[in-house]
Design a protein around this motif. Structure first.
Motif, short mmCIF file in Angstrom:
data_model
loop_
_atom_site.label_atom_id
_atom_site.label_comp_id
_atom_site.label_asym_id
_atom_site.label_seq_id
_atom_site.Cartn_x
_atom_site.Cartn_y
_atom_site.Cartn_z
N HIS B 329 -37.36 -10.62 -26.54
CA HIS B 329 -38.59 -10.39 -27.32
C HIS B 329 -39.55 -9.53 -26.51
CE1 HIS B 329 -36.93 -13.67 -29.67
NE2 HIS B 329 -36.86 -14.37 -28.56
N ILE B 330 -39.29 -8.24 -26.49
CA ILE B 330 -39.98 -7.37 -25.55
C ILE B 330 -41.50 -7.36 -25.75
CG2 ILE B 330 -40.23 -4.95 -24.84
CD1 ILE B 330 -37.25 -4.61 -25.53
N ASN B 331 -41.92 -7.01 -26.95
CA ASN B 331 -43.36 -6.84 -27.15
C ASN B 331 -44.13 -8.14 -27.03
OD1 ASN B 331 -43.20 -4.08 -27.46
ND2 ASN B 331 -42.70 -4.27 -29.65
N GLN B 332 -43.56 -9.17 -27.62
CA GLN B 332 -44.21 -10.47 -27.58
C GLN B 332 -44.37 -10.94 -26.12
OE1 GLN B 332 -42.05 -13.35 -29.87
NE2 GLN B 332 -43.66 -14.88 -29.59
N SER B 333 -43.35 -10.67 -25.34
CA SER B 333 -43.39 -11.09 -23.95
C SER B 333 -44.48 -10.34 -23.19
CB SER B 333 -42.02 -10.86 -23.32
OG SER B 333 -42.06 -11.16 -21.96
N ILE B 334 -44.50 -9.03 -23.36
CA ILE B 334 -45.51 -8.23 -22.64
C ILE B 334 -46.92 -8.67 -23.06
CG2 ILE B 334 -46.49 -5.91 -22.39
CD1 ILE B 334 -43.62 -4.83 -22.58
N GLN B 414 -57.51 -4.78 -16.30
CA GLN B 414 -57.11 -3.54 -15.62
C GLN B 414 -55.97 -2.87 -16.39
OE1 GLN B 414 -58.65 -2.21 -12.77
NE2 GLN B 414 -60.11 -3.82 -13.30
N GLU B 415 -55.88 -1.57 -16.16
CA GLU B 415 -54.82 -0.79 -16.78
C GLU B 415 -53.46 -1.18 -16.19
OE1 GLU B 415 -55.24 3.84 -18.02
OE2 GLU B 415 -55.53 3.29 -15.95
N GLN B 416 -52.46 -1.30 -17.03
CA GLN B 416 -51.16 -1.66 -16.48
C GLN B 416 -50.08 -0.67 -16.90
OE1 GLN B 416 -52.14 -3.88 -19.15
NE2 GLN B 416 -50.36 -3.92 -20.49
N VAL B 417 -49.00 -0.67 -16.15
CA VAL B 417 -47.81 0.11 -16.51
C VAL B 417 -46.78 -0.85 -17.10
CG1 VAL B 417 -45.86 1.41 -15.58
CG2 VAL B 417 -48.16 1.81 -14.71
N GLU B 418 -46.15 -0.43 -18.19
CA GLU B 418 -45.06 -1.23 -18.76
C GLU B 418 -43.77 -0.43 -18.65
OE1 GLU B 418 -48.01 -2.55 -22.41
OE2 GLU B 418 -45.94 -1.95 -22.86
N VAL B 419 -42.78 -1.04 -18.05
CA VAL B 419 -41.45 -0.41 -18.03
C VAL B 419 -40.51 -1.28 -18.86
CG1 VAL B 419 -39.48 0.24 -16.61
CG2 VAL B 419 -41.80 0.58 -15.75
N ILE B 420 -39.81 -0.65 -19.76
CA ILE B 420 -38.87 -1.40 -20.60
C ILE B 420 -37.47 -0.80 -20.39
CG2 ILE B 420 -38.22 -1.96 -22.98
CD1 ILE B 420 -41.30 -1.61 -23.60
#
Lengths: 433, 426
Positions: B329-334, B414-420
Motif C-alpha cells: 500500500h504505497i501511498n497510504q504508507s507514505i 519539512q520537505e521530504q524525498v519519496e523513493v518508490i
C-alpha cells in the motif's frame, strides 16, 4: 598464546542441554536457545518455521509485540533475535538475546537473569486462547512468513544459491527451504498448532548456550534448571542428515530475471563431513579452491582474467556440499565454466603448490583463532560440532589443520563431483517460487 | 602521546601524532586473539575537487577514490593479497563517502603485516594494463550493486536529496566515469591525498603502545613532516530537496518505499554535530521505535513490516534521515508515515524518552564488542573531531528538550524525498 575459553556442559532435570562459556571480554552477555527438528517434509517444515514468528507476536506476560519490545527496551535495548536456520538436514528454531553486562548499568535489576526469564517467557509461556495460539498472532505470523518466503528472490545471490541447492538435492530433504513453502504455510494451521508445538517442546533436543560474564556457572545452571521446567521424553536425534554418496546426474538449469548481472552457482558433492577422517583436509581443500582471495578461482577469474568482482565457495559441512558462486557477464559463462572445470581437475591431480597449502592453513588458523573473539560465532561453530557429534577444542582444530598433508587434499579432491549449475541471467521472464 | 582511561566502559585509549604527520590511535584489547589495524586515508567518494597552494584546481571523475582503493592492490608484480596470506593475515579495503580504509586482521605476525600494509598503500605503480583490467572488475561490482534493491533505494534517495553535493554519486562511480580514469588522474589523486599527514592508523588488539609507537617512529624516521597544502572544494548545496518523488521498477517481491529528510545545518563546533547525530537518531526512535504505538499502528494495517528501518546518517558536511519500508500500500504508507511525523509533537511522552535513552546506552555497549564495528565508529567520530569513547557522556546528557528542538528543525513540516521501487510485473 591462544586466548580461548571452553564450554562447560550441563543437563537440566528435564534434559535441556546448557553450555556455558565464561568470558569477561565482551561488554554483553549472550544467551541463545536452539530447538532442533529434523528437516522432514514440506508441511512440517512450514509449521515449524511458523512457530517462532507466532511466539514473537506475544506471550502470556507480554501479550503483544509492543509489550515484548517495551520490555526489551527497558532492558537497555536488549537485542532479541528469532529465526529459523538449516544445518544439514536439520531445521533449527533459534531464539537469542544479547544484553549488556551488569557491571555497566546503574539500575538494580540483574539483567542476565532478566534475559533468561524473558527467553523462558517467550518460548515456554505463549499466549493461549481456548487451547490454541491467539488467532491474530497466527495470522500475523503467517503474513510475515509469507512475505519472507517471497522475499527470497530480492537478494539475487542468495536466491541463486538456494535454487542450486534445490536442484542438486531434488528428492532429498536438504532441498527444503528452511522457512518452508507458501503451500505448506497455507495448510499450517489446519490442525491445532499449539498442540503440535507442545509436542515439539516435548520431543526436540533443546540446546541453550550462554557466553559472557558468568562467573558462577553452577548458580547459573541451577537458575535455568529451576526455571526451564517442561516435561520431556523420547527426544529425537540431534542430527538427521543423510549423506548421498552416488547416483548423481549432471544438471544445468537457468532462469531469467530483470537484472544486470548473471549470477551462477555450481554445486559440488563431497561425501566428507565433520566426523570423517578427511574433514580437516576438506577444510583446506575448500580454502585452496575458493575460500580466500589467494584461492585458485579468485586468482584466475578475477585477478588474471578480470571476469568477475566476486567468486567464492561455500562449504556445507554437515551435508557434504560445496557451492561455487560468482557474478559474471552472460557472455563469459562458458569461459567461467571451463575455468571451474579446469581448476577442479587440477585440484584432483595435485596441481596446487606448497605455498597455497601453507597460506590456506595459516589463514584458516587465523580465522579459527578470531572466532573466539565473537560471541555469536563461538555459538555457531560449537553448535555445528554438537550436531555432528564432534566437539573439537579450538587447539585440536588448529593442530589438525596444520597437519593436513597434500595427499589427503588430493584424496578429498578426487571425491568432489560437480553435479549442478544454476544460472540466473538477464532477461524478461520472471522466475516463480 | 595522549593516554585516556575510560573507566565507565573499561576502555583505554592511546593517541600519538608522529613527526611524519601520521596520527596513530591504539585501543588495547588484551583478551582478544585478533589484532586489527586500519589505515584510514582522509579521502572518500565526495572528494572530487581540490585547490592546491598554487591555486590550481584539480577535478576527478566520480569513483576515483574507489578506483584507487582497487588499483593499490595491483601495484606491482606478484599479488599484495599473497603477501598477507603468507603471514596468515587477511587484508581488505573499503571506500566510504569520506574515507578510504585499508585494513588487515592478524593473530601472529602483526608487525610484518603492518609493514606490508604501509608498503602497498604508500608505493603505487599505475600500470596502464592493470588499470584497464581493474575497470572490468569494477564494472562487475557496479552491476552487482545495481541488482540489489536495498542499495538502489539508498542510491535513489541520495539522488533525490542532493542537487550538487557529490554524496549523490555512486561510491564506485558509473561505467562511464570509471572509463575516464587513467594513469595521470590516479597519480595526481595519489600525490595530493595519500600523504601521511592525511591518514590515521587505528590499531585494536593485544598490542603494547610503546612498542607500536617506537616501531612507527622508526619506520618513518626518514620522512620529514611532509605536509601537502591543499583545500578540498565542495559545491554549494542549495537548501531543499532536488527530486521530491522518484520512482523505479525492479524485480522484487513487494514495493519498497524510502523517505528522506535533509539536514544541512553545519556547526563550527564539532561537538554539536555529534550531538545532532545522536539527537536525530533518538527522535526517530521515539517516533517509530517498536516500543510505542506508531510502529504498531502501521504494522497492524500492513503499511510496514519487519523490514522497516529508520536512521539518521551524519556525514562531514551534511546529514540525512532515511526511512525504509516494504508494503503493498504505497501511498497510504507514505501518507501515514508523514502524518505520524508531523503530529508527533502532540503526543510526546517523558517515559518514552527514558526508555530510548536506555536503549541507546545498551546499543553503545554492544557496538564495542566487534573490533571491525568499533574501528568504523572510531573513524566516523575522528572525522567529526571527536572521540567515540566520549559518546556515552553525550548520550547521558541529552534531555527531552534537546530532542524536541531537533525534531522541530529536522522533521516537523519539512520537505521530504519519496523513493518508490515498484514491482516489475510479468
Amino acid at each position: 598464546m591462544l586466548k580461548t575459553s571452553k564450554f562447560y556442559q550441563y543437563k537440566t532435570d528435564n534434559e535441556i542441554d546448557l553450555y556455558i562459556n565464561y568470558n569477561s571480554k565482551f561488554k554483553t552477555n549472550y544467551i541463545h536457545l536452539d530447538i532442533i527438528r529434523p528437516l522432514s517434509d514440506e508441511a512440517e517444515v512450514s509449521k515449524n518455521a511458523l512457530i517462532p514468528y507466532i511466539l514473537y507476536r506475544g506471550s502470556k506476560e507480554y501479550p503483544t509485540n509492543q509489550a515484548i519490545s517495551r520490555r526489551l527496551d527497558q532492558l537497555y535495548g536488549a537485542d532479541l533475535n528469532v529465526s529459523v536456520a538449516r544445518r544439514g538436514e536439520n531445521q533449527i528454531l533459534r531464539f537469542s538475546i544479547e544484553i549488556i553486562n551488569d557491571r555497566y548499568h546503574y539500575g538494580s535489576e540483574n539483567l542476565k537473569q532478566a534475559a533468561v526469564d524473558f527467553l523462558y517467557e517467550l518460548i515456554f509461556n505463549p499466549l493461549i486462547v481456548e487451547g490454541e495460539f491467539k488467532k491474530a498472532h497466527i495470522n500475523k505470523g503467517q503474513d510475515f512468513l509469507k512475505e519472507k518466503i517471497l522475499a527470497m528472490k530480492n537478494d539475487k545471490n542468495n536466491y541463486v544459491m538456494e535454487r542450486c541447492y534445490q536442484e542438486m538435492c531434488r528428492g532429498e530433504r536438504f532441498s527444503l527451504y528452511p522457512l518452508g513453502t507458501l503451500r505448506g504455510l497455507k495448510k499450517a494451521n489446519c490442525d491445532n498448532l499449539y498442540y503440535y508445538y507442545q509436542q515439539v517442546l516435548e520431543k526436540s533436543p533443546i540446546e541453550i548456550f550462554a557466553v559472557g560474564d558468568i562467573k558462577s556457572r553452577k548458580d547459573f545452571f541451577q537458575y535455568i534448571n529451576k526455571k526451564y521446567v517442561y516435561k520431556r521424553n523420547k527426544l529425537l536425534p540431534l542430527n538427521n542428515t543423510v549423506i548421498k554418496t552416488g547416483g548423481f546426474q549432471f544438471k544445468e538449469k537457468e532462469e531469467e530475471d530483470r537484472i544486470n548481472q548473471t549470477k551462477l552457482s555450481a554445486g559440488i558433492r563431497i561425501p566428507v563431513t565433520r566426523s570423517h577422517p578427511l574433514y580437516f583436509a576438506l577444510i583446506v581443500y575448500n580454502g585452496i579452491l575458493g575460500g580466500f582471495s589467494h584461492s585458485k578461482l579468485f586468482t584466475e577469474v578475477r585477478e588474471e582474467r578480470g571476469l568477475a568482482y566476486y567468486i567464492n565457495t561455500r562449504l556445507e559441512s554437515t551435508k557434504g556440499l560445496i557451492l561455487i558462486n560468482a557474478g559474471i557477464d552472460m557472455l563469459d559463462y562458458q569461459i567461467v565454466k571451463n575455468i571451474i572445470t579446469k581448476n577442479l581437475k587440477e585440484m584432483s591431480q595435485g596441481q596446487f603448490d606448497d605455498d597455497s597449502i601453507r597460506w590456506t592453513k595459516q589463514k584458516l588458523i587465523n580465522r579459527y583463532k578470531n572466532l573466539s573473539d565473537n560471541n555469536h560465532s563461538i555459538v555457531d561453530a560449537f553448535l555445528l560440532g554438537l550436531i555432528n557429534g564432534k566437539q573439537d577444542s579450538l587447539n585440536y582444530v588448529i593442530n589438525s589443520i596444520a597437519e593436513v598433508k597434500k595427499d589427503e587434499i588430493i584424496e578429498v579432491a578426487k571425491q568432489a563431483k560437480l553435479t549442478t549449475y544454476f544460472l540466473l541471467k538477464p532477461g524478461s521472464v520472471q522466475h516463480d517460487l | 602521546m595522549i593516554y585516556k582511561k575510560f573507566k565507565e566502559i573499561d576502555e583505554n585509549y592511546y593517541e600519538k601524532s608522529l613527526k611524519s604527520g601520521l596520527r596513530v590511535i591504539l585501543i588495547p584489547r588484551s583478551s582478544y586473539n585478533k589484532k586489527y589495524a586500519v589505515l584510514s586515508v582522509n579521502v572518500g567518494s565526495v572528494d572530487l575537487k581540490l585547490k592546491d597552494n598554487n591555486n590550481i584546481i584539480y577535478g576527478f571523475p566520480p569513483g576515483t577514490a574507489h578506483f584507487m582503493e582497487h588499483i593499490l592492490f595491483e601495484n606491482r608484480e606478484g599479488s599484495i593479497i599473497d603477501d598477507f596470506s603468507q603471514l596468515g593475515s587477511s587484508v581488505n579495503a573499503y571506500t566510504s563517502f569520506n574515507n578510504t580504509n585499508y585494513y588487515f586482521n592478524a593473530t601472529d605476525n602483526f608487525y610484518k603485516s603492518l609493514k606490508c600494509l604501509f608498503s602497498f598503500v604508500l608505493n603505487p605503480h599505475f600500470d596502464q594494463n592493470k588499470i584497464e583490467h581493474e575497470k572490468s572488475v569494477i564494472k562487475q561490482e557496479i552491476n552487482m550493486y545495481e541488482d540489489s534493491p536495498s542499495w538502489q533505494s539508498f542510491h535513489q534517495l541520495l539522488q533525490g536529496l542532493y542537487y550538487e553535493y557529490p554524496i549523490k554519486y555512486n561510491i564506485a562511480g558509473t561505467s562511464q566515469s570509471v572509463d575516464q580514469i587513467n594513469q595521470e588522474i590516479l597519480q595526481d589523486f595519489f600525490n595530493k591525498y595519500y600523504n601521511l599527514d592525511n591518514m590515521n592508523l587505528i590499531v585494536i588488539g593485544d598490542i603494547n603502545h610503546e612498542k607500536l609507537f617506537d616501531w612507527l617512529t622508526d619506520k618513518f624516521s626518514d620522512f620529514g613532516s611532509e605536509h601537502i597544502d591543499f583545500q578540498k572544494i565542495y559545491p554549494e548545496e542549495p537548501n531543499g530537496v532536488r527530486i521530491k518523488k522518484n520512482e523505479i521498477a525492479m524485480s522484487i517481491s513487494r514495493p519498497i518505499i524510502t523517505l528522506g529528510f535533509k539536514e544541512n545545518r553545519c556547526f563550527n563546533d564539532q561537538r554539536k554535530i555529534v550531538r545532532q547525530d545522536m539527537l536525530s537518531n533518538m527522535v526517530l526512535e521515539m517516533i517509530f521505535g517498536k516500543s510505542n504505538d506508531n510502529y504498531h499502528s502501521l504494522y497492524d494495517k500492513n503499511l510496514i513490516d519487519e523490514n522497516f528501518t529508520f536512521n539518521f546518517l551524519q556525514e562531514k558536511n551534511t546529514g540525512f534521515v532515511k526511512i525504509y519500508g516494504e508494503t503493498s500500500h504505497i501511498n497510504q504508507s507514505i501518507n501515514s508515515i508523514v502524518d505520524i511525523i508531523n503530529n508527533w509533537h502532540r503526543k510526546i511522552n517523558k517515559d518514552d524518552f527514558e526508555i530510548v535513552k536506555h536503549k541507546y546506552i545498551g546499543r553503545y555497549f554492544r557496538s564495542l564488542n566487534s573490533l571491525e564495528a568499533l574501528s568504523s565508529q572510531v573513524i566516523k567520530y575522528l572525522n567529526l573531531g571527536q572521540n567515540y569513547f566520549d559518546l556515552i557522556n553525550i548520550i547521558e546528557n541529552i534531555s527531552l528538550n534537546d530532542i524536541i528542538d531537533q525534531y522541530n528543525k529536522l522533521l516537523l513540516d519539512q520537505e521530504q524525498v519519496e523513493v518508490i521501487i515498484r514491482k516489475i510485473s510479468k
